[in-house]
Write a protein that holds these residues in place. Structure first.
Motif: not given
Length: 120
Positions: A105-120
């Motif tokens: 944090k503070p998070i980058s929204l794009a990086r947050f979703m990129e990481t989520v998508n990479g784990l799913l």
């Protein structure tokens, strides 16, 4: 079918941000404000991913990751640590406990979703 994400975060604004962002990307979300409930809620919800704050009252995210990885029914669920801890030693310790990813944090929204998508 929507992927299920358990979000464990004690900060109300961060919890809302993470949940809204995940829902906007088509995920089913279960918010958890108190880390003491996280393991039981994970078992009941059966998430595909757990997004976990590390700094929380009562029980730390680090302790929760260790508990999740010790539970045979939950150990395979990837954990994404989201934290204000930014030191290299902190990241290594959190990953050694079993976190599959680490976002500071503070998070980058794009990086947050990129990481989520990479784990799913």
């Amino acid at each position: 079918m929507a992927k299920k994400v358990l979000v464990v975060e004690d900060n109300e604004l961060n919890l809302k941000l993470f949940c809204d962002l995940l829902r906007a990307h088509g995920h089913a979300v279960e918010p958890v404000r108190d880390g003491r409930e996280a393991v039981a809620r994970a078992a009941a919800f059966g998430p595909d991913l757990i997004v976990m704050d590390i700094q929380m009252p009562y029980v730390t995210g680090f302790e929760l990751i260790v508990a999740l990885k010790a539970d045979a029914g939950l150990a395979a669920i990837p954990v994404m640590a989201v934290t204000a801890y930014a030191g290299r030693d902190d990241e290594e310790r959190i990953r050694a406990a079993g976190a599959a990813a680490y976002v500071s944090k503070p998070i980058s929204l794009a990086r947050f979703m990129e990481t989520v998508n990479g784990l799913l």
